[in-house]
Design an enzyme around this catalytic site. Structure first.
Site, PDB file in Angstrom:
ATOM      1  CD1 TRP A 303       0.868  -0.421   3.007  1.00  0.00           C
ATOM      2  CD2 TRP A 303      -0.574   1.190   3.520  1.00  0.00           C
ATOM      3  NE1 TRP A 303       1.220   0.053   4.248  1.00  0.00           N
ATOM      4  CE2 TRP A 303       0.351   1.047   4.597  1.00  0.00           C
ATOM      5  CE3 TRP A 303      -1.573   2.148   3.642  1.00  0.00           C
ATOM      6  CZ2 TRP A 303       0.297   1.836   5.746  1.00  0.00           C
ATOM      7  CZ3 TRP A 303      -1.625   2.925   4.798  1.00  0.00           C
ATOM      8  CH2 TRP A 303      -0.694   2.763   5.829  1.00  0.00           C
ATOM      9  CG  ASP A 304       4.866   0.808   1.434  1.00  0.00           C
ATOM     10  OD1 ASP A 304       3.922   0.214   2.003  1.00  0.00           O
ATOM     11  OD2 ASP A 304       6.047   0.675   1.766  1.00  0.00           O
ATOM     12  CD  GLU A 428       2.572  -4.067   9.120  1.00  0.00           C
ATOM     13  OE1 GLU A 428       3.745  -4.209   9.527  1.00  0.00           O
ATOM     14  OE2 GLU A 428       2.241  -4.146   7.930  1.00  0.00           O
ATOM     15  CE  LYS A 525       6.438  -2.280  11.631  1.00  0.00           C
ATOM     16  NZ  LYS A 525       6.237  -3.344  10.616  1.00  0.00           N
ATOM     17  CD  GLN A 526       2.747   1.310  10.049  1.00  0.00           C
ATOM     18  OE1 GLN A 526       3.370   0.297  10.280  1.00  0.00           O
ATOM     19  NE2 GLN A 526       2.453   1.701   8.816  1.00  0.00           N
TER      20      GLN A 526
END
Length: 660
Positions: A303-304, A428, A525-526
């Protein structure tokens, strides 16, 4: 200008393999790492071809229905750079000096090395090289060998070498051995399992000559690789002239000028350079997480591309954006097949792939990230808004319809509204949850876009009614006591991770703790909910409360995280915090912040750098069909200049910091 040139002095950590990544050259089809010209144990040569991969069965100790079946690993094909060099029969092996200079304006790399024999005989080796953007099958090199302090016989041999498997025993789930035993027949190389083929036309040299002190021997090599057995006749100088023209055109639109911080200016240009280099152009390939610079993540597309890279391309290089989106259209049949295999309607795009088939062996952090469907829809909608290319949207509208059908099939209507269960959002470190805010927000947008297209093209009217209802009744969790947007139904009920007693060396957590340990805690994580806030306008006070709650729980173990937090911090007026996040993003690979630059560039973060500047500091947004900006420049930046292509017209912007 200094900020258009990259040298070894610009790297915080100059381990050989990091250098080879940062100075790598690519053109969307081919990528060549800047490995040492004479073989060394710490060098990691590699040539990568976009979309050229080998497959291997995924071996599960405990298999289950619908699990991904095969790995797809981008092949580290050839060593196009190593040469053998000897003086009077003695092999040169001792490197005493090296200098690299990458001209970001032209994509041309200049290198100088000093080698000597055990007897002290010294050779200067000078290289000039580039992966041609004019003829993408070609890697061009010019090599000059100079005797410094001796007279004698010099022998040089340089030929392309097939790289054979050499697996590392280091544990890191982000890397997999990328060399394979290719089958060779003439100039054709074929993978054993995926049955993909490459054809080559390599220049080779094997020559002995006499040199006196200061005398030189010079030669050129044009190494060509193609997926078809056809090669144009090209010359080094013609390719070089065209390379300069192509890069000049790129920078004339895409450059960003920053006054006040030369280090960050260079970091930004390095990132834009790599973005331009690694993007697929043929509609059949995309943009790997590490570009074409290393073997991290097996060359997979995530998806980046849609969420971190396409905003840059859509606003500055729309033809490249169109090619990357065309890839998604071309793999729609595989996405439909995957949804059917899992028992759902519509299409479900693979979380990580090259062929279009799912290759993620760990479904809680792979297939369960169904938000990729809505990410692709969001990118298509952004492309339409910015370019006005309605013809392409008409050709790609089935992506939007099929992903909308998936949401209606995967979610369900409850007393609370339309709910989507058993998903993993961008974070994640939190898996298989109900009503992830980001996923629901993106799915809502996907459904509404499908309704709009259905009305525009006067089709699927009955389905559009159901899509509209699901979108309107989408459920979003909210805690009335704390006034916090719920990342998902259960996140706020979990125990907070013990950050105070987590050693620095235990980050990233995924390398030191079992998923069950991580998933049961409040730890990110983000950016997750914060990413949704970046994409969709929310009440500022709400965004601020959510930011203050979630950011301290975020490890930023993912390279995708800092840039997003920076954009949101900018919009909240927290310019110092925004600047700190941006500075980390701009120089992440130059400083090897994540500790794994040797695996390849962090492409999504590089796109995030653009977001930090343009969406963050410049506050770019579209309001009623018009481009608008808001000045959020931090005190460290005196002025910011950039271009945006909007509706086919180039618009130039300049922001000045009135506080300076």
């Amino acid at each position: 200008m200094k900020t258009y040139t990259l040298t070894l002095d610009d790297l915080g950590n100059i381990e050989t393999q990091n250098v080879e990544t940062i100075f790598a050259q690519a053109n969307g089809f081919m990528g060549v790492r800047a490995s040492l010209p004479i073989q060394a144990n710490d060098s990691l040569p590699g040539t990568f071809i976009n979309g050229f991969y080998e497959t291997h069965p995924i071996i599960y100790g405990e298999n289950a229905y619908g699990y991904a079946k095969n790995h797809e690993t981008m092949v580290k094909c050839f060593d196009l750079r190593t040469l053998e060099l000897s003086v009077n029969g003695e092999v040169l092996s001792v490197l005493t000096e090296r200098n690299l200079k990458l001209n970001l304006m032209t994509g041309i790399l200049s290198e100088t090395y000093l080698y000597e024999t055990n007897l002290g005989q010294q050779i200067k080796l000078e290289l000039e090289s580039f992966t041609s953007h004019f003829n993408r099958t070609t890697y061009a090199q010019k090599i000059k060998i100079t005797a410094l302090n001796f007279s004698g016989e010099v022998h040089v041999k340089k030929e392309a070498k097939l790289l054979l498997p050499n697996s590392s025993k280091d544990f890191d789930p982000r890397v997999r051995e990328a060399s394979v035993n290719l089958q060779k027949q003439g100039n054709q190389y074929t993978t054993a399992n995926s049955k993909l083929s490459l054809y080559t036309k390599f220049d080779e040299i094997d020559e002995t000559f006499q040199l006196n002190p200061t005398q030189s021997f010079e030669f050129e090599q044009l190494n060509q690789i193609s997926k078809e057995n056809q090669f144009e006749i090209v010359s080094y100088e013609r390719l070089k002239v065209e390379q300069v023209k192509i890069f000049d055109t790129f920078w004339s639109v895409s450059d960003i000028e920053i006054d006040g911080d030369e280090t960050l200016q260079k970091g930004v240009r390095v990132n834009l350079y790599h973005l331009f280099n690694s993007a697929g152009r043929d509609g059949k390939t995309n943009f790997g997480a590490k570009g074409l610079t290393g073997e991290g993540y097996e060359g997979h597309y995530f998806w980046d591309t849609e969420m971190y890279l396409l905003p840059f391309f859509t606003h500055t290089q729309p033809e490249i954006a169109k090619s990357l989106l065309t890839y998604r259209l071309n793999i729609l049949p595989q996405a439909k097949q995957r949804a059917k295999e899992l028992g759902f309607a519509g299409a479900l795009y693979a979380w990580r792939t090259q062929s279009g088939h799912e290759t993620s062996a760990y479904y809680p952090a792979g297939t369960a990230q169904v938000h990729i469907n809505a990410d692709i829809a969001y990118a298509l909608e952004l492309y339409e808004k910015v370019t006005g290319d309605s013809a392409f949207i008409q050709s790609a509208k089935e992506i939007i319809y099929e992903t909308a059908r998936f949401w209606l099939s995967y979610g369900f209507m409850s007393q609370r509204g339309f709910e989507i269960h058993e998903v993993t959002g961008p974070d994640e470190y939190t898996a298989l949850v109900n009503n992830n805010y980001y996923t629901n927000k993106m799915a809502q947008n996907n459904l509404r876009y499908a309704v709009r297209l259905a009305h525009t093209f006067k089709e699927n009217q009955e389905e559009a009614t159901f899509w509209q209802t699901a979108a309107d009744k989408m459920y979003f969790g909210y805690d009335e006591t704390s006034k916090i947007t719920k990342q998902d139904d259960s996140f706020l009920d979990k125990q907070v991770w013990d950050f105070a007693h987590t050693p620095k060396e235990n980050y990233p957590l995924l390398l030191h703790y079992h998923p069950m340990k991580i998933y049961k805690h409040q730890v990110l994580k983000q950016a997750d909910t914060i990413l949704a806030h970046m994409l969709f306008a929310e009440e500022k006070a709400q965004v601020a409360r959510d930011f203050d709650f979630y950011e301290p729980l975020t490890t930023h173990d993912s390279s995708l995280s800092r840039a997003i937090h920076g954009v949101v911090a900018s919009r909240l007026g927290r310019t110092q915090q925004a600047y700190d996040f941006f500075a980390d993003s701009a120089t992440m690979d130059l400083s090897d912040m994540q500790g794994n630059a040797s695996h390849g560039i962090h492409a999504a973060n590089m796109g995030g750098t653009w977001l930090g500047l343009i969406y963050g500091f410049a506050g770019l947004h579209i309001d009623n069909g018009e481009l608008k900006i808001e000045n959020h420049l931090p005190k460290q930046i005196k002025a910011l200049r950039f271009n945006i292509l909007y509706q086919g017209k180039l618009q130039s912007f300049e922001l000045k910091n009135e506080k300076n």
